[in-house]
Design an enzyme around this catalytic site. Structure first.
Site, short mmCIF file in Angstrom:
data_model
loop_
_atom_site.label_atom_id
_atom_site.label_comp_id
_atom_site.label_asym_id
_atom_site.label_seq_id
_atom_site.Cartn_x
_atom_site.Cartn_y
_atom_site.Cartn_z
N ASP A 1 -2.05 5.64 -5.34
CA ASP A 1 -2.35 4.77 -4.19
C ASP A 1 -2.55 3.33 -4.62
O ASP A 1 -3.63 2.94 -5.07
CB ASP A 1 -3.61 5.30 -3.50
CG ASP A 1 -4.00 4.44 -2.31
OD1 ASP A 1 -3.15 3.69 -1.82
OD2 ASP A 1 -5.16 4.52 -1.88
N ASP B 1 0.83 -1.21 0.00
CA ASP B 1 0.00 0.00 0.00
C ASP B 1 0.86 1.25 0.00
O ASP B 1 1.50 1.57 1.00
CB ASP B 1 -0.90 -0.04 1.25
CG ASP B 1 -1.88 1.12 1.29
OD1 ASP B 1 -2.05 1.81 0.27
OD2 ASP B 1 -2.48 1.33 2.36
#
Ligand SMILES: *[C@@H]1O[C@H](CO)[C@@H](O)[C@H](O)[C@H]1NC(C)=O
Ligand SMILES: *[C@@H]1O[C@H](CO)[C@@H](O)[C@H](O)[C@H]1NC(C)=O
Ligand SMILES: *[C@@H]1O[C@H](CO)[C@@H](O)[C@H](O)[C@H]1NC(C)=O
Length: 519
Positions: free
Chosen positions: A280, A81
């Protein structure tokens, strides 16, 4: 080999942790990670703007990285992430794992079974993602083996309470983006910092290559750039400040343009002014401003289904359209994303393929309207980009990805702390968008309950494209306008009735046999 020849134990999972890329370049650590289907209910819940939250038994694709923690090693798969900065995983005695160990399918941590566990004496660990996921637990310090290197003093967290399934996350963002920075006013060296502090890499930087939708693996290269994994020029642009804190704590860049091309024509969907967008990898879809997303939905014929989210016919992937995203103003990078990259599998946990009434297979459409969320460029965009995250110099390097790069062919160059990103040919000039959003993004794909989608749709992309030479300042408007001979794809289309509500919400009427839906 030296530092890469970490002695690995005999736990079976470890076989797969040996670096898949023999990183030949000192100061880099590279290895493959993989895309896994996870039942949506196992992934953190999205904070749903939809009225329906039922179901959640579809499967979504997330990128996982294998690692081990502790001595002897306890194996984990953690979701990679870029939108967060902490590593956490479920503790063996976490409430959710105790309820049902199936809730914690990719590893749990038992401090009492690790001889290298140290209690760092920090406050309680808490993290909250914008999708509503809340985790609390305890910080710990232990050995982390990742990509074939061993980090000996790594601060991580073991979750004890969670309102989601226990699938841990490896956040590879800025130290200033750690949860404790806002909640408790302290930070600690995260995995990128520790890699540098312990001499595994020279600079706080890594490159991410997700490969295409069909591929099951991607590569993260800590401390280096692989010039074989992109086409054309690598162009850098500054990472933007977070408006509220005046610091850099997320991978926010200035997004300046979007043009959709097909059949020699194009249509402009650029934001009216440069907009802050977060790169992201922890978000599945790409979230665009509502007005722009709705124009795209109308153009390609997205149906919003209460159980399945944004759906399209899978055959839409055959339409020859390219989305060109531009960043950073003058001289900035361009990343082209084929429409097919946004047409993603929609599979239910029982393996069934949802279909429209007429039998056409249904797929997810991996662009969403951002609503209250920040503009997020998630996996559906990132697969088409080669992205260098240079935290040391607050720069992003962007290039068109090379989907054909095989692991055998790589040309890895280490990033030095002072030299910036190697092979960057130019730097974008614009450095003036401020990120006003605060929080930790993370929005996984929409939910599905299985079954059959109503209303057969024969629509295909109906963008009202204008000749590429014409300057078009606004998009095609709602509904594609109906100029049939300018359609790019398969001929003429009957437009369904659509209207755009004031809040930028699409209402698709009469497509679902009485099932109107709003979100
Ligand atoms: C990660 O570990 C799993 C479970 O052992 C294994 O099946 C998979 O191949 C590994 N993936 C990579 C990319 O090493
Ligand atoms: C381990 O890391 C912490 C910061 O996370 C640091 O304060 C501590 O001194 C380190 N310990 C050793 C033995 O390096
Ligand atoms: C992106 O697509 C446009 C239009 O098809 C093309 O002119 C441009 O060369 C492409 N750029 C890259 C980096 O592939």
């Amino acid at each position: 080999m030296g530092r890469f020849a970490a002695a690995l134990g005999a736990v079976s999972l470890l076989a797969s942790i040996v670096p898949a890329i023999a990183a030949p370049e000192p100061g880099t650590v590279g290895f493959t990670f993989e895309k896994k289907r996870v039942a949506a209910k196992d992934a953190p819940r999205r904070m749903s703007r939809r009225t329906i939250t039922a179901g959640l038994d579809n499967e979504i694709l997330l990128y996982f990285i294998n690692c081990t923690v502790g001595t002897p090693p306890q194996p984990f798969s953690l979701q990679l992430d870029t939108g967060s900065s902490d590593i956490w995983f479920p503790a063996a005695n976490a409430d959710i794992c105790q309820q049902d160990i199936q809730n914690c399918p990719v590893g749990t941590y038992d401090a009492s079974a690790s001889s290298s566990y140290v209690n760092p004496n920090l406050p309680e660990f808490q993290i909250q993602y914008v999708d509503g996921t809340q985790i609390s637990g305890a910080y710990l310090s232990d050995v982390l083996n990742v990509g074939g290197v061993q980090l000996t003093n790594m601060t991580m967290a073991a979750a004890l309470q969670a309102n989601t399934r226990g699938i841990g996350i490896m956040g590879v963002g800025f130290e200033s983006g750690e949860s404790a920075a806002t909640l408790n006013g302290f930070t600690y060296p995260n995995v990128i910092n520790v890699m540098k502090n312990e001499g595994k890499i020279n600079s706080l930087a890594y490159s991410l290559w997700l490969d295409d939708l069909a591929s099951n693996t991607g590569v993260i290269l800590f401390g280096g750039v692989d010039t074989n994994k992109y086409h054309g020029d690598l162009v850098s642009l500054p990472i933007q400040l977070d408006g509220q804190t005046g610091t850099i704590s997320s991978f926010t860049v200035a997004w300046t343009g979007l043009t959709v091309h097909g059949s020699g024509q194009s249509s402009d969907f650029s934001p009216s002014e440069p907009a802050p967008a977060i790169l992201d990898s922890g978000t599945t879809d790409t979230l665009l401003p509502d007005d722009i997303a709705n124009q795209i939905f109308n153009g390609v014929g997205v149906l919003s289904d209460p159980s399945f989210g944004n759906v399209v016919r899978c055959s839409l992937a055959d339409d020859d359209l390219t989305f060109s995203f531009t960043f950073g103003g003058k001289g900035g990078p361009v990343v082209n994303v084929s429409l097919s990259e946004f047409v993603t599998p929609l599979l239910t946990t029982d393996g069934s393929q949802p279909t429209f009434n007429n039998g056409d297979p249904a797929c997810s459409f991996a662009i969403e309207a951002a609503g209250q969320n920040p503009i997020l460029f998630g996996d559906s965009f990132l697969r088409s980009a080669y992205v260098v995250y240079d935290l040391e110099n607050a720069q992003i390097g962007l290039a068109q990805t090379n989907f054909d790069s095989s692991q055998g062919k790589s040309n890895v160059q280490a990033i030095s702390a002072s030299g910036g990103i190697p092979n960057v040919v130019s730097t974008a000039s614009l450095a003036s968008v401020a990120q006003s959003f605060t929080g930790i993004p993370r929005i996984t794909q929409s939910s599905a309950t299985g079954g059959e989608i109503g209303g057969g749709s024969s629509r295909s992309a109906t963008f009202n494209l204008t000749p590429a030479t014409a300057t078009s300042t606004s998009g095609s408007g709602s509904g594609g306008g109906g100029s049939s001979n300018s359609n790019t794809a398969s001929g003429n289309f009957r437009l369904e009735r659509t209207s755009v509500l004031a809040a930028g919400v699409v209402l698709v009427g009469f497509l679902f046999g009485g099932g109107l839906m709003f979100y």
